[in-house]
Every structure is written in C-alpha cells, then in structure tokens.
Design an enzyme around this catalytic site. Sequence first.
Site, PDB file in Angstrom:
ATOM      1  N   ASP A  59      -8.433   3.779   1.139  1.00  0.00           N
ATOM      2  CA  ASP A  59      -7.415   4.236   2.254  1.00  0.00           C
ATOM      3  C   ASP A  59      -8.080   4.635   3.484  1.00  0.00           C
ATOM      4  O   ASP A  59      -8.992   5.367   3.317  1.00  0.00           O
ATOM      5  CB  ASP A  59      -6.570   5.281   1.656  1.00  0.00           C
ATOM      6  CG  ASP A  59      -5.517   5.758   2.517  1.00  0.00           C
ATOM      7  OD1 ASP A  59      -5.589   5.564   3.552  1.00  0.00           O
ATOM      8  OD2 ASP A  59      -4.729   6.590   2.157  1.00  0.00           O
TER       9      ASP A  59
ATOM     10  N   ASN B 110       2.374   1.540   4.447  1.00  0.00           N
ATOM     11  CA  ASN B 110       2.595   0.355   5.041  1.00  0.00           C
ATOM     12  C   ASN B 110       2.149   0.281   6.535  1.00  0.00           C
ATOM     13  O   ASN B 110       3.049  -0.109   7.406  1.00  0.00           O
ATOM     14  CB  ASN B 110       4.017  -0.220   4.737  1.00  0.00           C
ATOM     15  CG  ASN B 110       4.219  -1.511   5.215  1.00  0.00           C
ATOM     16  OD1 ASN B 110       5.398  -1.939   5.649  1.00  0.00           O
ATOM     17  ND2 ASN B 110       3.414  -2.559   5.177  1.00  0.00           N
TER      18      ASN B 110
ATOM     19  N   CYS C 198      -1.437   0.649   7.391  1.00  0.00           N
ATOM     20  CA  CYS C 198      -2.810   0.471   7.362  1.00  0.00           C
ATOM     21  C   CYS C 198      -3.088  -1.017   6.672  1.00  0.00           C
ATOM     22  O   CYS C 198      -3.299  -1.951   7.340  1.00  0.00           O
ATOM     23  CB  CYS C 198      -3.705   1.604   7.042  1.00  0.00           C
ATOM     24  SG  CYS C 198      -3.520   2.902   8.150  1.00  0.00           S
ATOM     25  N   ARG C 199      -3.327  -0.754   5.338  1.00  0.00           N
ATOM     26  CA  ARG C 199      -3.897  -1.959   4.618  1.00  0.00           C
ATOM     27  C   ARG C 199      -3.086  -3.079   4.557  1.00  0.00           C
ATOM     28  O   ARG C 199      -3.362  -4.045   4.529  1.00  0.00           O
ATOM     29  CB  ARG C 199      -4.161  -1.482   3.199  1.00  0.00           C
ATOM     30  CG  ARG C 199      -5.622  -0.178   3.304  1.00  0.00           C
ATOM     31  CD  ARG C 199      -5.634   0.600   2.151  1.00  0.00           C
ATOM     32  NE  ARG C 199      -4.579   1.493   1.911  1.00  0.00           N
ATOM     33  CZ  ARG C 199      -4.421   2.307   0.738  1.00  0.00           C
ATOM     34  NH1 ARG C 199      -5.298   2.255  -0.209  1.00  0.00           N
ATOM     35  NH2 ARG C 199      -3.597   3.213   0.683  1.00  0.00           N
ATOM     36  N   SER C 200      -1.915  -2.936   4.052  1.00  0.00           N
ATOM     37  CA  SER C 200      -0.770  -3.909   3.812  1.00  0.00           C
ATOM     38  C   SER C 200      -0.389  -4.736   4.942  1.00  0.00           C
ATOM     39  O   SER C 200      -0.457  -6.045   4.855  1.00  0.00           O
ATOM     40  CB  SER C 200       0.218  -3.420   2.775  1.00  0.00           C
ATOM     41  OG  SER C 200       1.183  -2.678   3.270  1.00  0.00           O
TER      42      SER C 200
ATOM     43  N   CYS D 275       0.825  -1.457   0.041  1.00  0.00           N
ATOM     44  CA  CYS D 275      -0.038  -0.071  -0.015  1.00  0.00           C
ATOM     45  C   CYS D 275       0.906   1.197   0.062  1.00  0.00           C
ATOM     46  O   CYS D 275       1.973   1.144  -0.368  1.00  0.00           O
ATOM     47  CB  CYS D 275      -1.186   0.023   1.150  1.00  0.00           C
ATOM     48  SG  CYS D 275      -0.167  -0.134   2.706  1.00  0.00           S
TER      49      CYS D 275
HETATM   50  P1  4NP Z   1      -1.785   2.724   4.336  1.00  0.00           P
HETATM   51  O1  4NP Z   1      -2.570   4.276   4.748  1.00  0.00           O
HETATM   52  O2  4NP Z   1      -1.237   3.198   2.937  1.00  0.00           O
HETATM   53  O3  4NP Z   1      -2.979   1.836   3.959  1.00  0.00           O
HETATM   54  O4  4NP Z   1      -0.740   2.349   5.054  1.00  0.00           O
HETATM   55  C1  4NP Z   1      -1.838   5.289   4.615  1.00  0.00           C
HETATM   56  C2  4NP Z   1      -1.019   5.698   5.655  1.00  0.00           C
HETATM   57  C3  4NP Z   1      -0.480   7.005   5.738  1.00  0.00           C
HETATM   58  C4  4NP Z   1      -0.593   7.715   4.914  1.00  0.00           C
HETATM   59  C5  4NP Z   1      -1.675   7.552   3.861  1.00  0.00           C
HETATM   60  C6  4NP Z   1      -2.386   6.383   3.752  1.00  0.00           C
HETATM   61  N1  4NP Z   1      -0.345   9.095   4.817  1.00  0.00           N
HETATM   62  O5  4NP Z   1      -0.554   9.943   4.168  1.00  0.00           O
HETATM   63  O6  4NP Z   1       0.858   9.439   6.002  1.00  0.00           O
END
Ligand code: 4NP
Length: 154
Positions: free
Chosen positions: A125, A11, A13-15, A8
Amino acid sequence: MKKVLFVCLGNICRSPAAEGIFKNLIKSRNVADLFIVDSCGTSGYHEGQKADKRMRAAAVKRGIELTSFSRALRSSDFEKFDYILAMDNLNYRKLLSRALTKSQSDRIYKMCDYVYDLSFDEVPDPFYGGENGFETVLDILEEGTENLLREILN
Ligand code: 4NP
C-alpha cells in the site's frame, strides 16, 4: 469475453493502476476487444474519486493514463467477473469472506501469484509512504499483469 476485476482497499492507488496498466497492455497486444476490465475497493472510503494524484503522475510517466473513478466492491461483481485479483492479503481475505459460493470464491486470486521476477507477496500500500512506493507498485503491476494476460490467453 474475459472479465477481469482488480481490487484493493481504497480503489485510488493500486487497483486503478492495475486496471490502467492491464488496459494498456491488452490494447498494445490488439486483444482489448476480448476483455472487460474494471477495478474497485473493498472499502467505499473514496467513492467517486479519481485515482490518487501521485499514482496518476507516476503512471503518466510510463505513458499510462488512469481515468477510473473509485467505487466499492458489489455483490454482483462475484457473478460478473471471471478473474478477481486482490492486491494484498488483507483484501484477498475480505474478498473470500464476501464470496457466497465455491464458484464465486474460485474466481478470487492474489495479484502477486502472477509476480515471479520481483517475488513480492503483496502489492504494498503506497498511500502513506513516499514517492518510491508508487514506482514499486507500478513495477510489480507491470510484471504481474503481463503474466496474468499470458495465463488468461493460454
Ligand atoms: P489503495 O490505497 O487501497 O491502493 O487505493 C489506499 C488508499 C486509501 C487508503 C488506504 C489505502 N486510506 O486509508 O484512505
């Protein structure tokens, strides 16, 4: 040995959730020794951090502990992993742009290609949204990883 990498943006939340759910699944099916499973982000913004507290709390409620630490995608990932799963279309395109050969780009898939019942095109997201977003992510990933495992083992 099959090597699976979930990807993602951050790294956190989703992955990491996909990694935790998939590891749990292969353990419960007694096939964990056939796999290497990891996750990473196309950005290194959160390098070294544990998964987001909200994501960890939502996962624990489903009996899944997220223990990974965030890391950025590496060039060597394209040689090491057989299945590279992008959580959304932006990260899918980022992965494709980093692949150097057809053999590398052939390993890149969209997570939602394995999500049939819920018919999502992307894993949304959840970072800036409410509590609900984390549950939705887990619902999508539970279905997607189940279908992914079936396909890999076929
Ligand atoms: P992820 O979620 O890609 O699922 O880990 C996010 C975590 C942080 C951010 C965006 C999405 N950020 O903008 O910091």
